[in-house]
Design a protein around this motif. Structure first.
Motif, PDB file in Angstrom:
ATOM      1  N   ASP A 138       0.830  -1.211   0.000  1.00 37.08           N
ATOM      2  CA  ASP A 138       0.000   0.000   0.000  1.00 37.08           C
ATOM      3  C   ASP A 138       0.862   1.258   0.000  1.00 37.08           C
ATOM      4  N   VAL A 143      -1.425   4.218  -1.464  1.00 37.07           N
ATOM      5  CA  VAL A 143      -2.766   4.156  -0.873  1.00 37.07           C
ATOM      6  C   VAL A 143      -2.653   3.779   0.606  1.00 37.07           C
ATOM      7  N   ILE A 145      -1.902   4.167   4.802  1.00 39.49           N
ATOM      8  CA  ILE A 145      -2.297   5.029   5.916  1.00 39.49           C
ATOM      9  C   ILE A 145      -1.067   5.298   6.766  1.00 39.49           C
ATOM     10  N   ASP A 149      -2.081  10.387   9.686  1.00 37.71           N
ATOM     11  CA  ASP A 149      -3.446  10.409   9.155  1.00 37.71           C
ATOM     12  C   ASP A 149      -4.495  10.135  10.230  1.00 37.71           C
ATOM     13  N   GLN A 158     -11.099   9.118   3.676  1.00 32.44           N
ATOM     14  CA  GLN A 158     -10.878   9.094   2.225  1.00 32.44           C
ATOM     15  C   GLN A 158      -9.859   8.021   1.839  1.00 32.44           C
ATOM     16  N   LYS A 159      -8.799   7.907   2.617  1.00 34.14           N
ATOM     17  CA  LYS A 159      -7.752   6.937   2.299  1.00 34.14           C
ATOM     18  C   LYS A 159      -8.224   5.503   2.500  1.00 34.14           C
TER      19      LYS A 159
END
Length: 427
Positions: A138, A143, A145, A149, A158-159
């Protein structure tokens, strides 16, 4: 600027925790720069044994600041559980620092890891099933985290939505699993945010300022050289860079600030998980090494595969890491063998090869070429200097040093903190 890198020179589990702990009282910061809770360290302090999975070993040294760098992937639940366990045993964990840029292992990363391994069947990699690989994937796919965050619910949502758009398709249509709800993941991750907030900071700034102030910083790698994603026995590797270069990218400290690179070598060889292992012993000797050495994974609980020392691998580790020193561990485990084989080269298709083959196919077919060294029967756990060791043990260490290409500066003769012979100071 005394910055040291300490890393595994084999397939991991070499005793890095003991080595880091030995130096912990003399350094100001100990930094984990890659990996996650798939890497375990065992540290013995007095009559107390500590199993660390995610936290840097320096957390057991008063006065030392432990740091989880940006290159680490963090499972918040594991982190909090480990902190709680140490606090209950009277260990002060308040100085821990965590990079806000470190990536978070989410529940869906763990799920994808486990179902993928099952799906691969006989072709499985042998992961720990803790979501490490999918989290690094990821990260590379942008994409992921990050810890920071967790403090912006809108961005976090959103992520997670973006990540699950693809992963839920994979889980439901390929693996026949239920889809994972976005709000459930967000709620769980937000639940960790306030608990870890006191530890989160800009660790890149902290570490570089520390070096500018002549503080001693020790970078502690997880796993080992032969598990490096670029330089290991791919694809049977981890998903990060345990080699010395990873210390720089995983911490934000430049290579010109590194003064020494110390490789940890076990006096024999072990490996956990699948993949080639030329010196593996599937006989009584292998079982004896496993039993005497207590060769069971700290994090996985899996029995380690055991074999004789492999000098080809040691030379390779010296080269790709630019090693300046070795710390040889578990020499005491070899006590009692009349003769001790050491792999000095490989035979591949009838030819003698003295360097690690770059071809995966060749390495899978490599057969060890052994030289046999005389063993010893005397108890060495009370040895305080190199001269205290039996002559044959001294000769064994000297032979390994010559074959491996870097000086052996310390020797572990038992599991305890004080059961170490220091030949040359690392500082």
């Amino acid at each position: 600027m005394p910055a040291l890198v300490l890393l595994g020179a084999q397939w991991g589990d070499e005793g890095k925790g003991k080595a880091t702990d030995l130096l912990g009282g003399s350094v100001d910061y100990v930094v984990r720069y890659q990996g996650g809770n798939n890497a375990g360290h065992t540290v013995v302090v007095g009559d107390q044994k500590y199993a660390l999975h995610l936290l840097p070993s320096g957390i057991l040294s008063p006065g030392c600041t432990p740091v989880i760098g940006n290159g680490v992937v963090v499972d918040p639940s594991v982190l909090l559980s480990e902190l709680s366990g140490l606090n209950e045993r009277g260990v002060d964990t308040s100085k821990l620092l965590i990079s806000g840029n470190a990536h978070v292992i989410t529940p869906y990363n763990v799920t994808v890891d486990k179902v993928t391994e099952r799906f691969l069947g006989k072709r499985k990699i042998g992961t720990t099933g803790r979501g490490i690989g999918p989290t690094y994937a990821d990260k590379i796919n942008r994409v992921g985290i990050r810890v920071q965050d967790l403090y912006d619910e809108s961005i976090l949502t959103q992520k997670v939505e973006a990540a699950l758009d693809v992963k839920n398709q994979l889980l439901t249509k390929l693996y026949n699993r239920r889809a994972i709800a976005v709000d459930q993941v967000v709620e769980e991750l937000l639940g960790y945010a306030e608990q870890i907030k006191p530890y989160v900071t800009d660790t890149v700034l902290v570490l570089n300022q520390a070096l500018e102030e002549d503080k001693v910083v020790l970078f502690e790698g997880g796993q080992g050289t032969l598990l490096d994603i670029d330089h290991g026995t791919y694809p049977f590797v981890t998903s990060s860079n345990p080699t010395a270069g990873g210390a720089c990218t995983g911490s934000g400290v430049g290579p010109t600030k590194i003064s020494r690179v110390i490789g940890i070598l076990k006096a024999y060889t072990t490996r956990v998980g699948a993949g080639p292992f030329p010196t593996e012993l599937l006989d009584e000797d292998g079982e004896a090494l496993r039993r005497i050495g207590g060769e069971r994974g700290v994090t996985t609980g899996r029995d380690r595969r055991c074999g004789w020392f492999d000098a080809v691998i040691a030379r390779y580790a010296t080269r790709v890491n630019g090693l300046t020193d070795f710390f040889l561990t578990k020499l005491d485990v070899l006590t009692g063998w009349e003769q001790i084989p050491v792999c000095v080269a490989y035979e591949i298709d009838g030819k003698r090869v003295e360097e690690l083959p770059y071809s995966q196919t060749d390495f899978h077919h490599a057969k060890p070429v052994y030289e046999t060294l005389p063993g010893w029967s005397e108890d060495i756990t009370k040895a305080k200097s190199f001269s205290d060791l039996p002559k044959n043990a001294q000769n064994y260490v000297k032979a390994l040093e010559e074959m491996s290409g870097a000086p052996i500066s310390a020797i572990g003769v038992g599991p305890g903190r004080d059961e170490t012979i220091e030949i040359n100071s690392f500082l």
